[in-house]
Every structure is written in C-alpha cells, then in structure tokens.
Design a protein around this motif. Structure first.
Motif, PDB file in Angstrom:
ATOM      1  N   ASP A  81       1.874   4.875   1.522  1.00 21.14           N
ATOM      2  CA  ASP A  81       1.951   5.355   2.897  1.00 21.14           C
ATOM      3  C   ASP A  81       0.977   6.509   3.094  1.00 21.14           C
ATOM      4  OD1 ASP A  81       2.927   6.652   5.382  1.00 21.14           O
ATOM      5  OD2 ASP A  81       4.499   5.137   5.187  1.00 21.14           O
ATOM      6  N   GLY A  82       0.077   6.344   4.056  1.00 20.97           N
ATOM      7  CA  GLY A  82      -0.926   7.370   4.358  1.00 20.97           C
ATOM      8  C   GLY A  82      -0.342   8.625   4.975  1.00 20.97           C
ATOM      9  N   ASN A  83       0.902   8.556   5.452  1.00 23.96           N
ATOM     10  CA  ASN A  83       1.554   9.717   6.076  1.00 23.96           C
ATOM     11  C   ASN A  83       2.512  10.429   5.129  1.00 23.96           C
ATOM     12  OD1 ASN A  83       0.332   9.365   8.660  1.00 23.96           O
ATOM     13  ND2 ASN A  83       1.720   7.641   8.997  1.00 23.96           N
ATOM     14  N   PRO A 121       0.829  -1.209   0.000  1.00 25.40           N
ATOM     15  CA  PRO A 121       0.000   0.000   0.000  1.00 25.40           C
ATOM     16  C   PRO A 121       0.864   1.260   0.000  1.00 25.40           C
ATOM     17  CG  PRO A 121       0.144  -0.892   2.219  1.00 25.40           C
ATOM     18  CD  PRO A 121       0.856  -1.864   1.311  1.00 25.40           C
ATOM     19  N   THR A 130       7.688   1.332   5.986  1.00 21.89           N
ATOM     20  CA  THR A 130       6.822   2.384   5.477  1.00 21.89           C
ATOM     21  C   THR A 130       5.961   1.785   4.372  1.00 21.89           C
ATOM     22  OG1 THR A 130       8.256   3.109   3.650  1.00 21.89           O
ATOM     23  CG2 THR A 130       8.672   4.090   5.833  1.00 21.89           C
TER      24      THR A 130
END
Length: 163
Positions: A44-46, A42, A112
């Motif tokens: 990284d949402g950050n 996925p 990450t």
C-alpha cells in the motif's frame, strides 16, 4: 497354502492397479494446474509507520487471530469513495497484512495493499461504495514475507454507518 498364495497374488494385483489409477489421476490433475500464475499483491502506497491516533467513535480495536494480530475500526463511515478504517499491522507481527471490504454476498467493494509490521493505513478506497445500513465484511488476510504463502485470514462483520 495354495489358497493363501492366490489371495496374496490378488491383493498384490489390486495394489498395483490402485497405484496406477492414483498415478494417472495425479498426472492429469497436475497438467491442469500448470498454467496458474500468482501475482503478489502490491504494498500500500499510503502505508505509514507507527501507531495511529484513532478517534474513539470509530470503534478501533485489536483482533487476535492466533498467528497474527491486527487492529481495525468496527465503525465504517463512508466519506465519498473512502472510509477511515485505520488498519494496523502491529510491530510484533511477523506477517504482511491486507484488508478487503466485502458486501454481504462476498463481492469486493474495496481493499488495501499489503502493509508490513509496524505500519498502518488510514483509509480504504471503494470501487463500489456501500450504503448506510449495509452489512459488510472486513476480511483480513496474512501473508508470509517473501514467499506470499497464506498465514490465514479472519473476518469482522459490521454495518455501514451514515456520516
């Protein structure tokens, strides 16, 4: 003339048998690999767009892996279950990057998600927090966009510092 013809026939038979054996090996090994599923990592949402402003004492520097470049901190100082690494994928890259933190035995401590060119991630979250003085490896992995084919990986070995 007869001797040459016999030799030619024997050589042809050996080729045919060799082809049959290689074909059988490919068919058998192909069936084993059919059930392998790949799950793309996925994003990284950050992840943040831009270039980070990193504190000097963290030893942030660029790694040139020939196919791609990346920047990451060589000084890793855990704070709870995270550590600032300022992992950066420069805008000049054409690959997506991710970073794994491994212990000296190769066990994954944290990672990450993927980051695109022009993005960075400030911190990594640990599943298992390394202790002060532990040797860790920061493994950078590159993927070709959309296909997720590997564009190579590189590692940086460092020692965990205390806060």
């Amino acid at each position: 003339m007869k001797k040459e013809r016999k030799l030619l026939i024997i050589t042809a038979l050996i080729c045919i048998v060799s082809l049959a054996v290689m074909s059988a090996a490919l068919i058998i090994s192909g069936k084993k690999g059919e059930k392998m599923d790949f799950t793309p990592p996925p994003f990284d949402g950050n992840a943040v767009q831009g270039i980070p402003n990193v504190p000097e004492q963290l030893g942030w520097g660029e790694i040139d892996a020939q196919v791609y470049k990346a920047s990451v901190c060589g000084v890793v100082i855990p704070d709870g279950d995270t550590a600032d690494i300022w992992f950066t994928n420069p805008e000049s890259n054409t690959v997506w990057l991710k970073l794994r933190v491994l212990d000296s035995k190769g066990n994954m401590l944290g990672e990450t998600g993927l980051i695109k060119p022009g993005e960075y991630v400030q911190a990594v979250t640990f599943g298992k927090v390394p202790g002060e003085g532990d040797t860790i490896r920061l493994k950078l992995m590159a993927y070709e966009p959309e296909t997720y084919r590997s564009a190579g990986s590189t590692e940086l070995t460092t020692t965990v510092k205390g806060g």
